[in-house]
Scaffold this motif. Structure first.
Motif, short mmCIF file in Angstrom:
data_model
loop_
_atom_site.label_atom_id
_atom_site.label_comp_id
_atom_site.label_asym_id
_atom_site.label_seq_id
_atom_site.Cartn_x
_atom_site.Cartn_y
_atom_site.Cartn_z
N TRP A 151 32.62 46.71 38.82
CA TRP A 151 33.67 47.45 38.11
C TRP A 151 35.07 47.07 38.61
O TRP A 151 35.99 46.88 37.82
N HIS A 152 35.23 46.93 39.91
CA HIS A 152 36.55 46.69 40.46
C HIS A 152 36.99 45.23 40.36
O HIS A 152 38.19 44.95 40.45
N THR A 153 36.05 44.30 40.19
CA THR A 153 36.43 42.89 40.05
C THR A 153 36.35 42.40 38.61
O THR A 153 36.97 41.40 38.27
N MET A 196 40.05 34.61 45.05
CA MET A 196 39.86 35.75 45.94
C MET A 196 40.31 37.00 45.20
O MET A 196 41.39 37.00 44.58
N VAL A 197 39.51 38.06 45.26
CA VAL A 197 39.85 39.29 44.55
C VAL A 197 39.95 40.43 45.57
O VAL A 197 38.99 40.74 46.29
N LYS A 198 41.12 41.01 45.64
CA LYS A 198 41.39 42.10 46.58
C LYS A 198 40.61 43.35 46.19
O LYS A 198 40.46 43.68 45.01
N SER A 289 35.66 47.22 32.50
CA SER A 289 36.55 47.03 33.64
C SER A 289 37.89 46.44 33.21
O SER A 289 38.95 46.87 33.67
N ILE A 290 37.84 45.45 32.31
CA ILE A 290 39.07 44.81 31.87
C ILE A 290 39.94 45.81 31.10
O ILE A 290 41.16 45.87 31.29
N ARG A 306 42.34 38.14 38.17
CA ARG A 306 41.24 38.84 38.85
C ARG A 306 39.90 38.58 38.18
O ARG A 306 38.89 38.40 38.85
N VAL A 307 39.88 38.60 36.85
CA VAL A 307 38.60 38.50 36.13
C VAL A 307 38.30 37.08 35.64
O VAL A 307 37.26 36.85 35.03
#
Length: 341
Positions: A151-153, A196-198, A289-290, A306-307
């Motif tokens: 969900w977050h990435t 890299m995804v925070k 998520s998007i 991110r995605v």
């Protein structure tokens, strides 16, 4: 001696996919396999033994059959487009009459239908996540950790499956998606998909709990340590799908909206999880998520990075906010800027 015209529909579509594997991602090959498997099964039910028997009428009959199944317009479009590709291949090898591919009717799909996508809604996702975060029994479980990261990435199935333990940095708080085709975990966009995804501190905490208490300490066939593991090492793509289905069932945190008794519901089993009307696949989590990223005011360019999707693709295929949602959540906060005071 048999020739191309003697190919059975089943052998034909398998041969076609094998020929295209070098140019298709694993996910695309899986999609082609599923679509053409349906066509092959239909041919067998109709007693069609060789592809040389195919004609315009039969192809139109198959289209009518699939349309009668009540599938979405986009699904029908994709299935018939894939079938036309198969027939074009059969033409090239002399298995069917020339011009047959032109008789495959691929229905046009409006942009609205193309962008209309089932998704895990923000309300459902946040309810599930908040439930796990406040529940001692499920906090840090596989399903909880998987849902948090997915969900977050907003990552694709293949990217989630390809994560290694080393790709999670708990000190800085991120996961890194790396293209590793030589060891069976390619990214859809290859090197361009690396990033890299925070992660939020809360998500980092969940992953640390999962690693410490619920992760199987296994290696895959290439000696790598997957972040998300099964009892056999790195999960297969279908296993990841099942995890997604089971992680998004609403009965995880509340009563079943479909009137089933969870302890006796067959949808709770590994083999039937996809049949739950409310469960969602990894692609549906990505879509939701998007939309959530956009609703929270994350700039398009940041969401795209991110995605790993272009802004144009996000606008057309993934960002499925309704007009009311756009007005309330995205445009509403800017209304004060129009004040005359």
């Amino acid at each position: 001696m048999s020739g191309p015209r003697d190919l059975s529909p089943r052998d034909a579509w398998k041969r076609y996919i094998d020929r295209r594997r070098t140019e298709l991602t694993d996910g695309s090959a899986d999609s082609y396999h599923y679509r053409l498997k349906l066509f092959g099964a239909w041919c067998e039910e109709r007693g069609i033994e060789t592809v040389s028997e195919l004609n315009g009428w039969l192809l139109d009959e198959f289209r009518a059959y699939r349309a009668g199944e009540g599938i979405a317009p986009t699904t029908l479009h994709n299935e018939m487009e894939t079938l036309r590709g198969l027939v074009e291949y059969l033409e090239n090898i002399g298995a069917v009459e020339d011009g047959l591919a032109e008789k495959v009717d691929v229905p046009r799909v409006s942009e609205d239908d193309q962008s209309r996508e089932t998704k895990l809604t923000t309300d459902d996702a946040l309810e599930l996540i908040q439930f796990h975060r406040s529940n001692d029994e499920t906090y840090g479980s596989l399903f909880h950790a998987f849902l948090e990261v997915a969900w977050h990435t907003g990552a694709r199935l293949g990217a989630l499956r390809g994560l290694d333990l080393r790709d999670f940095n708990s000190d800085v708080g991120y996961v890194e998606f790396v293209h590793r085709p030589e060891t069976d975990t390619p990214l859809k966009n290859k090197r361009k998909g690396e990033r890299m995804v925070k992660l939020l501190p809360e998500v980092v905490d969940v992953l640390q709990e999962y690693i410490a208490n619920d992760r199987w300490s296994n290696h895959d066939d290439h000696g790598r340590q997957p972040l998300f593991t099964s009892t056999r090492g790195r999960p297969g793509r279908n296993t990841v799908r099942v995890w997604s289905y089971r992680a998004t069932m609403p009965c995880v945190h509340g009563p079943c909206p479909h009137g089933h008794d969870p302890p006796d519901c067959e949808f709770r089993s590994h083999s039937h999880a996809s049949k739950c009307p409310s469960s969602r696949a990894p692609h549906h989590i990505r879509t939701g998520s998007i939309t959530w990223h956009r609703d929270r005011g994350i700039p398009k360019e940041v969401t795209a990075e991110r995605v790993n999707a272009s802004q144009r693709v996000i606008d057309r295929h993934y960002d499925t906010a309704t007009k009311l949602e756009e007005m309330e959540l995205r445009r509403g906060p800017h209304l004060d800027k129009l004040s005359l005071n």
